[in-house]
Design an enzyme around this catalytic site. Structure first.
Site, PDB file in Angstrom:
ATOM      1  N   LYS A  38      41.326  24.728  51.723  1.00 18.75           N
ATOM      2  CA  LYS A  38      40.842  23.775  52.745  1.00 18.75           C
ATOM      3  C   LYS A  38      41.496  23.334  53.929  1.00 18.75           C
ATOM      4  CE  LYS A  38      40.830  20.741  49.333  1.00 18.75           C
ATOM      5  NZ  LYS A  38      41.307  21.566  48.304  1.00 18.75           N
ATOM      6  N   THR A  39      42.823  23.017  53.816  1.00 23.67           N
ATOM      7  CA  THR A  39      43.489  22.890  55.106  1.00 23.67           C
ATOM      8  C   THR A  39      43.726  23.758  56.119  1.00 23.67           C
ATOM      9  OG1 THR A  39      44.833  21.141  53.623  1.00 23.67           O
ATOM     10  CG2 THR A  39      45.685  21.872  55.647  1.00 23.67           C
ATOM     11  N   ASP A 224      41.153  15.668  56.884  1.00 22.39           N
ATOM     12  CA  ASP A 224      41.568  16.607  55.680  1.00 22.39           C
ATOM     13  C   ASP A 224      41.851  15.460  54.630  1.00 22.39           C
ATOM     14  OD1 ASP A 224      42.644  18.378  53.851  1.00 22.39           O
ATOM     15  OD2 ASP A 224      44.618  18.593  55.201  1.00 22.39           O
ATOM     16  N   GLU A 225      41.930  15.801  53.226  1.00 18.01           N
ATOM     17  CA  GLU A 225      41.927  14.776  52.172  1.00 18.01           C
ATOM     18  C   GLU A 225      40.880  13.620  52.317  1.00 18.01           C
ATOM     19  OE1 GLU A 225      44.363  15.356  49.866  1.00 18.01           O
ATOM     20  OE2 GLU A 225      45.835  16.848  50.714  1.00 18.01           O
ATOM     21  N   GLN A 260      41.334  15.112  43.189  1.00 20.34           N
ATOM     22  CA  GLN A 260      42.723  15.043  43.802  1.00 20.34           C
ATOM     23  C   GLN A 260      42.495  13.489  44.478  1.00 20.34           C
ATOM     24  OE1 GLN A 260      45.107  18.021  45.832  1.00 20.34           O
ATOM     25  NE2 GLN A 260      43.149  19.210  45.701  1.00 20.34           N
ATOM     26  N   ARG A 632      50.341  22.015  42.726  1.00 20.62           N
ATOM     27  CA  ARG A 632      51.382  22.320  43.841  1.00 20.62           C
ATOM     28  C   ARG A 632      52.111  23.567  43.425  1.00 20.62           C
ATOM     29  NH1 ARG A 632      48.763  20.353  46.993  1.00 20.62           N
ATOM     30  NH2 ARG A 632      47.256  20.159  45.292  1.00 20.62           N
TER      31      ARG A 632
HETATM   32  N1  LIG Z   1      41.791  33.483  52.528  1.00 20.38           N
HETATM   33  C1  LIG Z   1      43.042  33.435  52.115  1.00 20.38           C
HETATM   34  N2  LIG Z   1      43.924  34.243  52.142  1.00 20.38           N
HETATM   35  C2  LIG Z   1      45.237  34.299  52.201  1.00 20.38           C
HETATM   36  N3  LIG Z   1      45.938  32.974  51.886  1.00 20.38           N
HETATM   37  C3  LIG Z   1      45.032  31.903  51.742  1.00 20.38           C
HETATM   38  C4  LIG Z   1      43.629  31.801  52.156  1.00 20.38           C
HETATM   39  N4  LIG Z   1      43.216  30.780  52.070  1.00 20.38           N
HETATM   40  C5  LIG Z   1      44.119  30.101  51.877  1.00 20.38           C
HETATM   41  N5  LIG Z   1      45.286  30.948  51.460  1.00 20.38           N
HETATM   42  C6  LIG Z   1      46.652  30.080  51.108  1.00 20.38           C
HETATM   43  O1  LIG Z   1      46.570  29.412  50.045  1.00 20.38           O
HETATM   44  C7  LIG Z   1      47.432  28.062  50.164  1.00 20.38           C
HETATM   45  C8  LIG Z   1      46.617  27.004  49.841  1.00 20.38           C
HETATM   46  O2  LIG Z   1      45.886  26.780  50.958  1.00 20.38           O
HETATM   47  P1  LIG Z   1      45.575  25.192  51.467  1.00 20.38           P
HETATM   48  O3  LIG Z   1      47.003  24.675  51.644  1.00 20.38           O
HETATM   49  O4  LIG Z   1      44.871  25.231  52.794  1.00 20.38           O
HETATM   50  O5  LIG Z   1      44.787  24.820  50.254  1.00 20.38           O
HETATM   51  P2  LIG Z   1      44.051  23.372  50.280  1.00 20.38           P
HETATM   52  O6  LIG Z   1      42.643  23.465  49.654  1.00 20.38           O
HETATM   53  O7  LIG Z   1      44.114  22.407  51.344  1.00 20.38           O
HETATM   54  O8  LIG Z   1      45.065  22.758  49.055  1.00 20.38           O
HETATM   55  P3  LIG Z   1      44.990  21.102  48.407  1.00 20.38           P
HETATM   56  O9  LIG Z   1      43.957  20.954  48.075  1.00 20.38           O
HETATM   57  O10 LIG Z   1      46.276  21.307  47.731  1.00 20.38           O
HETATM   58  O11 LIG Z   1      45.277  20.522  49.576  1.00 20.38           O
HETATM   59  C9  LIG Z   1      48.169  28.400  51.342  1.00 20.38           C
HETATM   60  O12 LIG Z   1      49.458  28.983  51.165  1.00 20.38           O
HETATM   61  C10 LIG Z   1      47.033  29.181  52.197  1.00 20.38           C
HETATM   62  O13 LIG Z   1      47.808  29.942  53.560  1.00 20.38           O
HETATM   63 MG   LIG Z   2      45.108  20.652  51.888  1.00 27.49          MG
END
Ligand SMILES: Nc1ncnc2c1ncn2[C@@H]1O[C@H](COP(=O)(O)OP(=O)(O)OP(=O)(O)O)[C@@H](O)[C@H]1O
Ligand SMILES: [Mg+2]
Length: 751
Positions: A38-39, A224-225, A260, A632
């Site tokens: 997402k981020t 975000d969040e 979350q 995490r």
């Molecule tokens: N399509 C992709 N290919 C490779 N790596 C990815 C891809 N999408 C996300 N990632 C990697 O996966 C990890 C998690 O991504 P991110 O932090 O954006 O998730 P999130 O959904 O924001 O998580 P959270 O809910 O914990 O905030 C990061 O290291 C990111 O770089």
């Molecule tokens: Mg995130």
């Protein structure tokens, strides 16, 4: 996925992520579990807006939940688009509101240089108000009033509205305190943290020109969040993204995960995410299901735990990373043993080349739990940093200095002014303070104005009059330097001219030495601020500096950050750096990721928190917190609990956390599944292969009746000793009493 025609920005995104990045027009909601990118979508979306859609950086407002997250997002965007990212607003809700309010303060009747009261200041002011209202602190605890006012503000309920509907006596009293509290803030030209949001919403609602200005400016709002926004923040987003005259609304993109949501206690409401589609009928929703962060084992554990919550949309995260390592469990004898286990494991992983210290995070439920980890890590020489928690900005000397700076910026800031009135001691006692206060109230003038003419204050002793005069002269002299000095120079001047430093230097108390170090540290904070100005002149920047300090001093402050500790954990860290272990609460861990995670204190009553155990709603929030913690971890997850843990200095046994029981047995390998301390236990951890003591130094062999000397507790007599497990209980007499010690870690010698 064909890569030939794919723009480099879109490579490395799956089709759903790509759709989210490319989406244009109506509101966009991305809901997805932890680690699904997402981020990453947000940062890539920003880069895409700049690179492909001709959006100017100044038109972008990206909101994150913590300063740390904002810094990380900025870094990521910077890596994608370079220095152009500077014109963009990537920040927390609070920082964005401060920026808006600085420009607009006059409209709301505040000076442009208004002070920002953090939680501690707010509580202090509320205490003053309650005293002024003559409220019995037992029946009407100021802290509770402060918290309730905060909740009301998060719901955008001002004191007039609340007063009108207050029915019980308690509510009416609260309404009275709320009203006076606001009046005092206004007089002081100050806002508390919740005001920052509420007043910005008011501003946008009451002044159409102001609203129009920001709506035209921010054509893209990204949050975000989103699951952790409270009602006030929700309204703020709505106001900013309302349609403009003769034009379209800004594009809104929010990302979040209802599982979350961990800030209900601060007024966050999952409702915002669950009902987004209803509130924004033309919204597009995109789901992400692939997790890129964790192994399948870690995800399965997270899924198994969160599934126990009722009322959630079922979703199953999957990962292509394979099963990976099993989760490692450990039952410690006590909290010191738990910390020693963590230290040992980190040693083992680093020796084996499986991880660097910087890859490791240790999570716990409450701030206070960090202390034992710190103690043990210091003892075994494992470098670490604490994120949040031990709050540099909450130390007395730092707060005193800040109060001086705030008074120089704004002498009407009564809370700060009264804080330093007699600090260092200059002969202005409580009585003098009280008569000035009474005089100010009677004459309806500010405390500062009353202070300027001490001879007019009835009941002032001549000695006090002189002392007050000197104090005012000191502030005037310092005040003259505000426009011409840099913040760091001002800090130095204050410390010298006020006599603050001299008082500490003359003291024999070793604590005062630490205080001096902290003040020095604060001066370096100011110098670093000046360096960050990139050659712009730092003179006369006091207000700007204070603002930055107020914002980092917020809940997620990173004290080590001021010292230039190794950069953010995880992928962004410099490659040649071993980094240090990160200690933080589960709340602070949100949004971050680490190759190795230790979830500690997994005991009912600790996590879930005692307070939450009898309330199903709060228990669900604790479970979401467990889900945040587990997710995490990228490769390795450890879970530990302690058989005995001291609580208020007394040992207490807690049952295992129910969340441990919710993780399928097959996913966990118990390195030790029972304490070694049980009375009959003959063998302890020291005799087991694979369990090494860091440093490996055995403690002295002890027997009951032996005399020992301990660095902190002094002389003591051994009551029981179990040399196999290396534990002993020692009676130090007096207030200290009997302590359970791990002999090899205790700074203790046998006499
Ligand atoms: N399509 C992709 N290919 C490779 N790596 C990815 C891809 N999408 C996300 N990632 C990697 O996966 C990890 C998690 O991504 P991110 O932090 O954006 O998730 P999130 O959904 O924001 O998580 P959270 O809910 O914990 O905030 C990061 O290291 C990111 O770089
Ligand atoms: Mg995130």
């Amino acid at each position: 996925m064909s890569t030939t025609e794919t723009h480099p920005l879109l490579a490395g995104l799956n089709p759903q992520q790509r759709a989210a990045v490319e989406h244009a027009g109506g509101p966009l909601l991305i809901v997805a579990g932890a680690g699904s990118g997402k981020t990453r979508v947000l940062t890539h979306r920003i880069a895409h807006l700049l690179g492909e859609r001709g959006v100017h950086p100044g038109q972008i407002l990206a909101i994150t939940f913590t300063n740390k997250a904002a810094a990380e997002m900025k870094e990521r965007v910077d890596a994608l688009v370079g220095p152009r990212s500077r014109a963009m607003w990537v920040m927390t809700f609070h920082s964005a509101c401060v920026r808006i309010l600085r420009r607009e303060a006059k409209r709301l009747g505040f000076p442009t240089s208004f002070s920002i009261y953090d939680q501690a200041d707010a509580q202090r002011l509320m205490a003053l108000v309650c005293r002024e209202l003559d409220l019995d602190p037992k029946r009407y605890p100021p802290r509770s009033f402060s918290a309730q006012v905060s909740n009301l503000k998060n719901e955008l309920i001002d004191y007039e509205t609340f007063k009108a509907r207050a029915s019980t006596h308690m509510e009416q009293t609260l309404a009275q305190a709320y009203e006076m509290y606001q009046a005092r803030l206004m007089q002081a030209g100050a806002m508390d943290f919740d005001d920052l949001i509420m007043l910005t919403v008011n501003l946008l609602q009451v002044f159409p020109e102001a609203a129009e200005h920001y709506r035209r400016r921010f054509r893209h709002v990204l949050v975000d969040e989103y699951q952790d926004t409270n009602h006030a923040q929700y309204e703020l987003v709505r106001e900013l993204t309302a349609p403009i005259d003769g034009g379209a609304a800004a594009e809104l993109c929010v990302v979040g995960d209802a599982d979350q949501s961990i800030y209900a206690f601060r007024g966050a409401t999952i409702r915002n995410i669950l009902e987004f589609e209803r509130d924004y009928p033309d919204a597009t929703t995109i789901l992400l299901e692939q997790n890129y962060r964790s192994t399948q084992t870690i995800l399965s554990a997270a899924n198994a735990v969160i599934e126990r919550n009722a009322d959630r949309k079922p979703k199953r995260l999957w990962s292509e990373q394979g099963q990976g390592h099993r989760i490692v469990g450990y039952v410690a004898d006590n909290e010191h043993d738990e910390a020693a286990f963590v230290a040992r494991e980190v040693d083992r992983l680093t020796d084996a080349g499986d991880a660097r210290p910087g890859d490791v995070a240790v999570f716990y439920r409450t701030n206070a739990q960090s202390r034992v980890f710190e103690e043990v890590f210091i003892r075994v020489g494992l470098p670490y940093k604490v994120v949040g928690g031990v709050r540099f900005y909450e130390r007395k000397e730092v707060r005193d200095l800040l109060a001086y700076l705030r008074v120089l910026a704004n002498p009407e800031d009564t809370v700060s002014l009264r804080r330093i009135l007699n600090v260092p001691k200059r002969g202005i006692g409580d009585r003098a303070e009280a008569v000035v206060e009474a005089h100010a109230a009677r004459e309806r003038i500010s405390f500062w104005r009353a202070l300027r003419r001490p001879e007019d204050v009835p009941g002032m002793a001549t000695r006090s009059i002189n002392a007050v005069r000197e104090f005012v002269a000191l502030l005037d002299e310092l005040g003259e330097a505000v426009e011409t000095s840099t913040p760091a120079d001002l800090v130095e001047r204050i410390l010298v001219k006020s006599g603050y430093l001299a008082e500490l230097q003359a003291s024999k108390d070793p604590q005062d030495e630490t205080r001096i170090e902290n003040l020095q540290e604060f001066e370096s904070v100011a110098r670093e601020y000046e360096e960050r100005l990139d050659g712009e002149s730092a003179e006369g920047r006091l207000v700007d500096f204070l603002e930055q300090v107020a914002l980092v001093a917020d809940a997620d402050s990173i004290p080590g950050g001021a010292k230039g500790n190794p950069a953010a954990p995880g992928e962004e860290g410099p490659a040649d750096d071993q980094g240090v272990v990160t200690l933080m609460t589960l709340h602070t861990a949100k949004g971050l990721e680490f190759p190795v995670v230790f979830l500690t204190g997994m005991e009912d009553g600790v996590f879930p928190h005692l307070r939450a155990m009898s309330n199903p709603k709060e228990l669900e929030e604790e479970r979401r917190l467990a889900y945040v913690g587990i997710t995490r971890a990228r490769q390795r997850l450890y879970v530990s609990r302690s058989w005995v843990r001291s609580s208020w200095g007394a040992p207490q046994t807690n049952p295992p956390s129910r969340f441990l029981g919710e993780v399928p047995d097959t996913l966990i390998d118990w390195e030790r599944d029972a304490p070694s301390l049980k009375p009959s236990a003959a063998t302890g951890p020291a005799s087991r292969p694979g369990v090494r003591a860091p440093g490996g130094k055995p403690g002295p062999a002890l027997a009951p009746g032996d005399r020992v000397t301990h660095d902190s507790f002094g002389l003591g007599t051994v009551v029981t000793a179990d040399n196999a497990s290396g534990k002993a209980s020692v009676d130090f007499g007096g207030d200290t009493g009997v302590k359970q010690l791990i002999v090899r870690y205790a700074p203790m010698e046998k006499l």
